[in-house]
Design an enzyme around this catalytic site. Structure first.
Site, PDB file in Angstrom:
ATOM      1  N   ASN A  59       4.514  57.145  21.583  1.00 15.70           N
ATOM      2  CA  ASN A  59       3.435  57.956  21.007  1.00 15.70           C
ATOM      3  C   ASN A  59       4.077  58.989  20.092  1.00 15.70           C
ATOM      4  OD1 ASN A  59       1.299  59.601  20.402  1.00 15.70           O
ATOM      5  ND2 ASN A  59       0.999  60.367  22.505  1.00 15.70           N
ATOM      6  N   LYS A  99       2.701  61.028  18.195  1.00 11.90           N
ATOM      7  CA  LYS A  99       1.873  62.236  18.015  1.00 11.90           C
ATOM      8  C   LYS A  99       1.804  62.564  16.515  1.00 11.90           C
ATOM      9  CE  LYS A  99       2.992  63.500  22.701  1.00 11.90           C
ATOM     10  NZ  LYS A  99       3.165  64.523  23.713  1.00 11.90           N
ATOM     11  N   HIS A 132      -5.698  61.175  25.838  1.00  9.85           N
ATOM     12  CA  HIS A 132      -4.419  61.881  25.990  1.00  9.85           C
ATOM     13  C   HIS A 132      -4.688  63.343  26.333  1.00  9.85           C
ATOM     14  CE1 HIS A 132      -0.567  63.694  25.091  1.00  9.85           C
ATOM     15  NE2 HIS A 132      -0.054  62.496  25.250  1.00  9.85           N
ATOM     16  N   GLU A 189      -3.452  65.997  25.351  1.00  5.64           N
ATOM     17  CA  GLU A 189      -3.543  66.909  24.192  1.00  5.64           C
ATOM     18  C   GLU A 189      -4.928  66.849  23.565  1.00  5.64           C
ATOM     19  OE1 GLU A 189       0.001  65.463  22.278  1.00  5.64           O
ATOM     20  OE2 GLU A 189       1.191  66.432  23.841  1.00  5.64           O
ATOM     21  N   GLU A 216       0.142  60.685  33.059  1.00  5.18           N
ATOM     22  CA  GLU A 216       0.940  61.676  32.337  1.00  5.18           C
ATOM     23  C   GLU A 216       0.646  63.061  32.907  1.00  5.18           C
ATOM     24  OE1 GLU A 216       2.266  60.164  28.216  1.00  5.18           O
ATOM     25  OE2 GLU A 216       0.402  61.251  27.974  1.00  5.18           O
ATOM     26  N   GLY A 229       6.309  67.186  27.176  1.00  6.15           N
ATOM     27  CA  GLY A 229       6.973  68.036  26.195  1.00  6.15           C
ATOM     28  C   GLY A 229       7.717  69.209  26.804  1.00  6.15           C
ATOM     29  N   SER A 272       8.111  63.519  29.274  1.00  9.13           N
ATOM     30  CA  SER A 272       9.544  63.797  29.155  1.00  9.13           C
ATOM     31  C   SER A 272      10.441  62.621  29.551  1.00  9.13           C
ATOM     32  CB  SER A 272       9.926  65.051  29.967  1.00  9.13           C
ATOM     33  OG  SER A 272       9.297  66.199  29.416  1.00  9.13           O
TER      34      SER A 272
HETATM   35  P1  13P Z   1       6.901  63.760  25.897  1.00  8.69           P
HETATM   36  O1  13P Z   1       7.650  62.478  26.140  1.00  8.69           O
HETATM   37  O2  13P Z   1       7.288  64.446  24.624  1.00  8.69           O
HETATM   38  O3  13P Z   1       6.930  64.647  27.089  1.00  8.69           O
HETATM   39  O4  13P Z   1       5.369  63.334  25.674  1.00  8.69           O
HETATM   40  C1  13P Z   1       4.763  62.487  26.570  1.00  8.69           C
HETATM   41  C2  13P Z   1       3.452  62.091  26.028  1.00  8.69           C
HETATM   42  O5  13P Z   1       2.559  62.914  25.915  1.00  8.69           O
HETATM   43  C3  13P Z   1       3.284  60.703  25.597  1.00  8.69           C
HETATM   44  O6  13P Z   1       1.955  60.407  25.325  1.00  8.69           O
END
Ligand code: 13P
Length: 259
Positions: A10, A12, A100, A102, A172, A178, A218
């Site tokens: 992903n 982002k 997601h 976010e 997640e 992150g 992560s």
């Molecule tokens: P990170 O791997 O940067 O923690 O993000 C995970 C994520 O949100 C994947 O969709």
């Protein structure tokens, strides 16, 4: 039944369409047939990159698959800024990420919204990756399993047993996204196992056995092998580490660290 692991990157809001081409070329150069035999590899670029990624993948007949990071609930209409599942399918997408954390947090997306998007994704033959996961507060309260399973149940509202077989779930935990704080394999397994039990209760054993459950938060090349060794973890949804092609390829090759 053996579930083919899925390693999903992903991106982002990272990599513009020119950077996307260079990135996918690097993945294509590094990943070999043996890797694609072992795992399914997919990238989730920003919408503005997808046409470029499609053109490259089609021209070079690459085995890398791709998808959108979200889709709209409806097919078309007066929805400024939104992208429909129909448009993603037209661009050769195989997958779409839905719900997601976010988007839940920054765009106020509810599980009811996710359920509507899920119906649209299924209608347009995309494989949806439905994301769920608890906040740090919930984790500390000890209610993380019940809260996450309830969030999943709401996000899947109205889905038939038949359609559920093609849905992918991503666990997640928000506190691991992150932050560099990856869940330990046993934590990931606790939740992914609970999700599979819920799926068995709700849709039957055959469906529960078929659905791939990914862990995200992560994930790095150093932690992927331990997570992927867990019986109910069928893949990884990788954020930050998917932006670095060498790191992403190393995650796709987690199996080499397991022997
Ligand atoms: P990170 O791997 O940067 O923690 O993000 C995970 C994520 O949100 C994947 O969709």
């Amino acid at each position: 039944m053996t579930r083919k692991p899925l390693i999903a990157g992903n991106w982002k809001m990272n990599l513009n369409h020119l950077e996307a081409i260079a990135h996918v070329q690097r993945l294509a150069f590094s990943l070999k047939d043996a890797d694609f035999d072992a795992v399914e590899v997919a990238v989730f670029p920003p919408f503005t990159d997808i046409r470029s990624v499609q053109t490259l993948i089609d021209a070079d007949k690459l085995k890398i698959r791709y998808g959108g990071q979200d889709c709209a609930e409806t097919d078309s209409g007066a929805y400024t800024g939104q992208i429909s599942a129909a448009f993603l399918t037209k661009l050769g997408c195989s997958f779409v990420i839905l719900g997601h954390s976010e988007r839940r947090l920054l765009n106020n997306e509810s599980s009811a919204d996710v359920a509507l998007k899920l119906k649209s994704a299924i209608k347009h033959k995309l494989l949806p990756i439905v994301c769920v996961g608890e906040s740090l507060d919930i984790r500390k309260s000890g209610n993380h399993v019940a809260v996450t399973v309830a969030q999943l149940k709401e996000s899947l509202a109205g889905i038939t047993k038949y359609d559920m077989g093609n849905v992918i779930v991503a666990y997640e935990p928000v506190w691991a996204i992150g932050t560099g704080e990856v869940a330990i394999p046993e934590d990931a397994e606790e939740m992914c196992g609970a999700i599979r039990n819920f799926l068995a209760d709700e849709y039957g054993d055959a469906v529960a056995d078929k659905v791939r459950i990914l862990y995200g938060g992560s994930v790095k090349s150093g932690t992927a092998p331990g997570l992927m060794a867990m019986p109910n973890v069928d893949g990884a949804l990788v954020g930050g580490a998917s932006i670095d092609p060498d790191e992403f390829v190393a995650i796709c090759r987690y199996r080499l660290a397991l022997v």
